[in-house]
Structure formats: structure tokens, C-alpha cells
Write an enzyme that holds these catalytic residues in place. Structure first.
Site, PDB file in Angstrom:
ATOM      1  CB  CYS A  82      -0.480 -26.436   2.115  1.00 18.29           C
ATOM      2  SG  CYS A  82      -0.176 -27.183   0.525  1.00 18.29           S
ATOM      3  N   GLY A 225      -2.961   8.660  -5.113  1.00 13.72           N
ATOM      4  CA  GLY A 225      -3.661   7.391  -4.944  1.00 13.72           C
ATOM      5  C   GLY A 225      -3.969   7.164  -3.469  1.00 13.72           C
ATOM      6  CB  VAL A 226      -6.033   4.539  -1.860  1.00 14.61           C
ATOM      7  CG1 VAL A 226      -6.542   4.248  -0.472  1.00 14.61           C
ATOM      8  CG2 VAL A 226      -7.180   4.695  -2.831  1.00 14.61           C
ATOM      9  CB  SER A 228       1.166   7.899  -1.757  1.00 10.22           C
ATOM     10  OG  SER A 228       0.296   8.447  -2.719  1.00 10.22           O
ATOM     11  CB  THR A 229      -3.770   9.908  -0.126  1.00  6.89           C
ATOM     12  OG1 THR A 229      -3.530  10.191  -1.500  1.00  6.89           O
ATOM     13  CG2 THR A 229      -4.507  11.054   0.509  1.00  6.89           C
ATOM     14  CE  LYS A 366      -5.399   0.489  -3.488  1.00  9.52           C
ATOM     15  NZ  LYS A 366      -4.081   0.884  -3.994  1.00  9.52           N
TER      16      LYS A 366
END
Ligand code: XMP
Length: 510
Positions: A82, A225-226, A228-229, A366
């Protein structure tokens, strides 16, 4: 030994990290550099190839970000996407002009000449465009390899110098064969070798964290949560009990969340202290309605509470955060990107924090973090938890937050999630939750007129939280959830289902 990357040069595109990630998905290490990096910085990395990202500017604008001089003479293969394509045309003697009409969304690409860049693609396919300018005259040495209706020069190349340009975005999932095109660039054009997998990432990060913390202690704020764990387990692997984890209950958690989180974190062997700070947060949020204001108050209070705790830990020098790449992009931590929301783990940090930041997941998305979690042996029920925003239920109660509304929202949310799990839908959805609206609506229950609150249900599919679409539930399922919420949660008289996608809406309501 230094790992050779494919470098992505960032000109301010929202997709810049997505490009790097697509390359890593191909098994080749990729790194992002800002457009104002020097030629020396780029050369030092000994890249296999360079990708110039898109960006909001026009090449003719006086403030247009330009790559360092000499980039095109490095002898390294280049792909411009682009704005990157327009830079190639503009800087090498071609011409870029404003198109009569802007071209956004799906377009049909027609391949005009065979080239290794098209290996494995048909002669015609759909691509995703998003641009106002277009290339009208090619620089010397360039050929036009493909066109679309709105962009006659949609793929151009100087095959000898291995400089390619795409007017469309191969990195987004709406471009058919986008993956093939990037793969062809990385392997056929750049001749890259596979040198990247998540296992390497763990080893590298463990070494880096050991080296950086040098015997000092690290404080972690865990949310259960995912992100920080995974971040904490990674750091724990590097420095053991020199890590101290705090779970701050800010009073904005979901029903039963505190106990669940405490149990699963202790189960992972993390050194943990739970801090009860709900009252303080609610006091500070009293009377506050503006979402950005709420975010900032929560962010600041959170750090304050954490700093208080950190002070009690001797030799604490670092603060661990599970910040992910979308948080960084959307809070405009990347120069040149537009600010969408202040994410709690980035924007709320006071400038004069007494701890240094460690953000080992800052470059990941994620699903990459979940993959990392699996490698680290974190149980699936923790990894498959839906994302939950740092500011918690405060940004799911539209307007002012108080105990009574928190209670209503918690009950409604609990029912929705329970039903999703019962139907085995939970794990197929990116995120689902309830939102409490600051409106009342008229109803009739047992012949009596009611005037009660409205709950909005939100459920979205997404790969990385950057874009999202609403989940098409069976109406019978929604009906069951609605009935349970209205029957079981006092104070709710109406349930609506949110059918907005992102963009133009965001996933959370605030
Ligand atoms: P939006 O609403 O921006 O959300 O489309 C994208 C993803 O980010 C989460 N989110 C946050 N996470 N602090 C966080 O840690 C925040 O302030 C925040 N705001 C949104 C959201 O739940 C979704 O997964």
C-alpha cells in the site's frame, strides 16, 4: 548467534504487527523497525528481506514518513504494501496520483504476468484494498504484474533487483492467498530459511529476563487472565521466587472470579498475595461517567496500590506486565498509529513510576500467547479463558459505577457464561459478556408495569481482538439466556443482543 529477520518498516499502519506475525507464522523471524531508523540499524540486522508497511500518509505530503536514503540500494529484497508500494514508485522515479475514487474493501485482482511471487495462486482472486492514492507511472526497470479495477498497477516489480509492491494488504484475512503471497516473498524472493518457533522464544526470553533483572526482584500484577498468567509463569521460570505476584481485587471482578483466580495461580506454583482494594477503587470512581476518565482512574489507582505493595518487597526493581501487541497499537504506543482507547496496561501508567517495566509479551498476539502458555505447561482452562479488560466491569457498566449495578451485571454475566459453557459454545468464541446500560425501559411482569434496566449481551469471534464479528447464535439459545436473566436478576427488564462488528464498533462498549 544473531537470528536473521525479515524486517518490517513501520509507516503507521494498524496492521504492521500483523505483517510481522504472518512472517513468523511462516517460521521466519520478523522484527519491526520504525520508519526513522537509520540505514546502519537496518544493515546491522542482516535481514533476509524488508517489508515496507502501509500507512495513513500520502507520499506527497510534506510530513510524509520516508525510509532512510539508500534503502533501495542495499541489495536486500523489498516488498512495499500500500503506502509502501507508493513509496517505491515515488522514490524510484515513477508517479503516484490521487485516484478519482478511494478504493476500500474487496477488489478482484487479475494476474498479468507469471512470477515466483504468484506461486500457488490462481489467475484471479479477491484482495483487500484500502487506499486513496495509486501508482500511475512505473519507475524504470519495473513491470506491472497484476491489476484490479481501481488499481491498474496493483502488483509491480523490478524482478532483477527483487523489489515488489502490492497495492492491497496481503496480511489481512480478507485477502485470498495473502498467506501464499507473503510466503512466496519470504522464501522464493528473499530465500529466507526457517529460524523461528515459539520454543525459541521461551529460551530467548528466559535468558533475556535473567540478564536484565540481575538478581533484583520483579513484581507482577496478576489478573488471572491469559496474558498476565503466561507472562508470570515465563518470568517465574527465569528467576524463580525472585518474582512476587499480586492479585489486586479492584472490586470490578466477575462473580466468583477472585476465588477461581487464586486457586489456579497457586496451583501453578506462583508466589501470590491477594490485595483487597475494592473500596478504594469504588470511592475514586464515584460520580465519574467518562470512559477514558474511568480507565485513567483505575490505571492510576492500580499502580498506586501495587507500588504500596512493592515498597514492602525488598529490592523490587521491576514491574512485569502482560501487555500484548494490540494493546500497544491501539493505545498508539507505535508512533504514527491513531489512538483508539487508552488501554489500562499502557496508558494508565504514571510517568514517574518507581519501577522499571518488563513486558515479555509485547510483540505477541493473543493466539501466540496461548501457544506459548501451552509450551509452558499452563492448563487449558486457564488458556482458554476469554479476555477480560484490566478496568474490569467498570467499562461494562455504561456511566457511573456503583455496588448495586455491579451486582446486577455480575448476575447477568454469570448466567450468560454458564449457558455458553453448558452448550459447549464458550471455547469457540473469542469473548462473551454482558453490559449494563444506563437506560430504563418499560415492561410488564405479572400484570404490573415495570420500569427497569437493560442488559446488552455481547459475543464476538476474533483472531486477535483487532477486528471482530458478532456470533450468530441459535435464537433459541438467546431466548433461554434472556429468560433466565429476566427471571433471575432483579432490576433487569429487557435484554438486547449487540450485532455490531469491529470496526466500526469496538468489542467493549467503553
Ligand atoms: P476493544 O474494546 O478495544 O477491545 O475492541 C479489544 C480487546 O481488548 C480488551 N480491552 C482491554 N484490555 N485493558 C485491557 O487490559 C483495557 O483497558 C481494555 N479495553 C479493552 C477487550 O476486552 C478486547 O478483548
Amino acid at each position: 548467534m544473531q537470528r536473521r529477520p525479515v524486517i518490517v518498516i513501520n509507516f503507521g499502519s494498524q496492521y504492521v504487527q500483523l505483517i510481522a506475525r504472518r512472517v513468523r507464522e511462516l517460521g521466519v523471524y520478523s522484527e519491526i523497525l520504525n520508519w526513522d531508523s537509520t540505514l546502519e540499524e537496518i544493515r546491522e540486522k542482516n535481514p533476509y528481506g524488508i517489508i515496507l508497511s502501509g500507512g495513513p500518509a500520502s507520499v506527497y505530503s510534506p510530513s510524509a514518513p520516508l525510509p532512510p536514503e539508500g534503502l533501495f540500494s542495499l541489495g536486500v529484497p523489498i516488498l512495499g504494501i500500500c503506502y509502501g508500494l507508493q513509496l517505491i514508485a515515488h522514490l524510484l522515479g515513477g508517479r503516484v496520483e490521487k485516484a478519482d475514487s478511494q478504493e476500500y474493501g474487496r477488489a478482484r485482482l487479475r494476474v498479468l504476468k507469471g512470477d515466483p511471487i504468484f506461486e500457488g495462486t490462481p489467475n484471479e482472486f479477491d484482495v483487500w484494498m484500502s487506499h486513496a492514492d495509486r501508482v500511475t507511472i512505473l519507475p524504470a526497470g519495473f513491470k506491472n504484474l497484476a491489476s484490479s479495477t481501481g488499481s491498474p498497477n496493483a502488483v509491480i516489480a523490478d524482478q532483477k533487483k527483487k523489489i515488489y509492491g502490492f497495492q492491497f494488504h496481503p496480511e489481512v484475512s480478507h485477502t485470498d492467498y495473502g498467506k501464499e503471497l507473503l510466503k512466496n516473498f519470504v522464501f522464493n524472493i528473499c530465500g529466507a530459511e526457517k529460524n523461528w518457533q515459539m520454543g525459541n522464544f521461551v529460551e530467548e526470553k528466559v535468558e533475556e529476563i535473567k540478564e536484565r533483572t540481575k538478581g533484583k526482584r520483579v513484581i507482577a500484577a496478576l489478573s488471572g487472565g491469559v496474558d498476565s498468567t503466561v507472562a508470570s509463569v515465563l518470568v517465574h521460570r527465569a528467576i524463580g521466587d525472585r518474582l512476587m505476584c499480586f492479585f489486586i481485587d479492584h472490586g470490578l471482578l466477575r462473580m466468583g472470579e477472585r476465588e477461581e483466580v487464586e486457586n489456579s495461580l497457586k496451583g501453578l506454583g506462583l508466589p501470590l498475595k491477594v490485595v483487597d482494594a475494592g473500596r478504594l477503587f469504588l470511592k475514586r470512581l464515584k460520580g465519574v461517567e467518562d470512559p477514558e476518565e474511568k480507565r485513567k482512574i483505575i490505571g492510576n489507582t492500580f499502580i498506586e496500590v501495587l507500588e504500596d505493595e512493592a515498597r514492602k518487597v525488598k529490592e523490587a526493581e521491576f514491574l512485569l506486565q502482560g501487555t500484548l501487541y494490540p494493546d500497544v497499537v491501539e493505545s498508539a504506543g507505535i508512533r504514527g498509529s491513531a489512538k483508539i482507547k487508552t488501554h489500562h496496561n499502557v496508558g494508565g501508567l504514571p510517568e514517574k513510576m518507581n519501577l522499571k517495566l518488563i513486558e515479555p509479551l509485547r510483540d505477541l498476539f493473543k493466539d501466540e500467547v496461548r501457544e506459548l502458555g501451552r509450551i509452558l505447561g499452563i492448563p487449558e482452562h486457564i488458556l482458554s479463558r476469554h479476555p477480560f479488560p484490566g478496568p474490569g466491569l467498570a467499562i461494562r457498566i455504561i456511566g457511573e459505577v456503583n455496588e448495586e449495578d455491579l451486582d446486577i451485571l455480575r448476575r447477568a454475566d454469570r448466567i450468560f457464561i454458564e449457558e455458553l459453557k453448558k452448550e459447549r459454545l464458550y471455547n469457540h468464541i473469542w469473548q462473551a459478556f454482558a453490559v449494563l446500560l444506563p437506560v430504563r425501559s418499560v415492561g410488564v411482569m405479572g400484570d404490573v408495569r415495570t420500569y427497569e434496566k437493560v442488559i446488552a449481551l455481547r459475543a464476538v469471534e476474533s483472531r486477535d481482538g483487532m477486528t471482530a464479528d458478532w456470533v450468530r447464535f441459535d435464537p433459541e439459545f438467546l431466548d433461554r439466556v434472556m429468560r433466565r436473566i429476566i427471571n433471575e436478576v432483579r432490576g433487569v427488564g429487557r435484554v438486547v443482543y449487540d450485532i455490531s462488528s469491529k470496526p466500526p464498533s469496538t468489542i467493549e462498549w467503553e
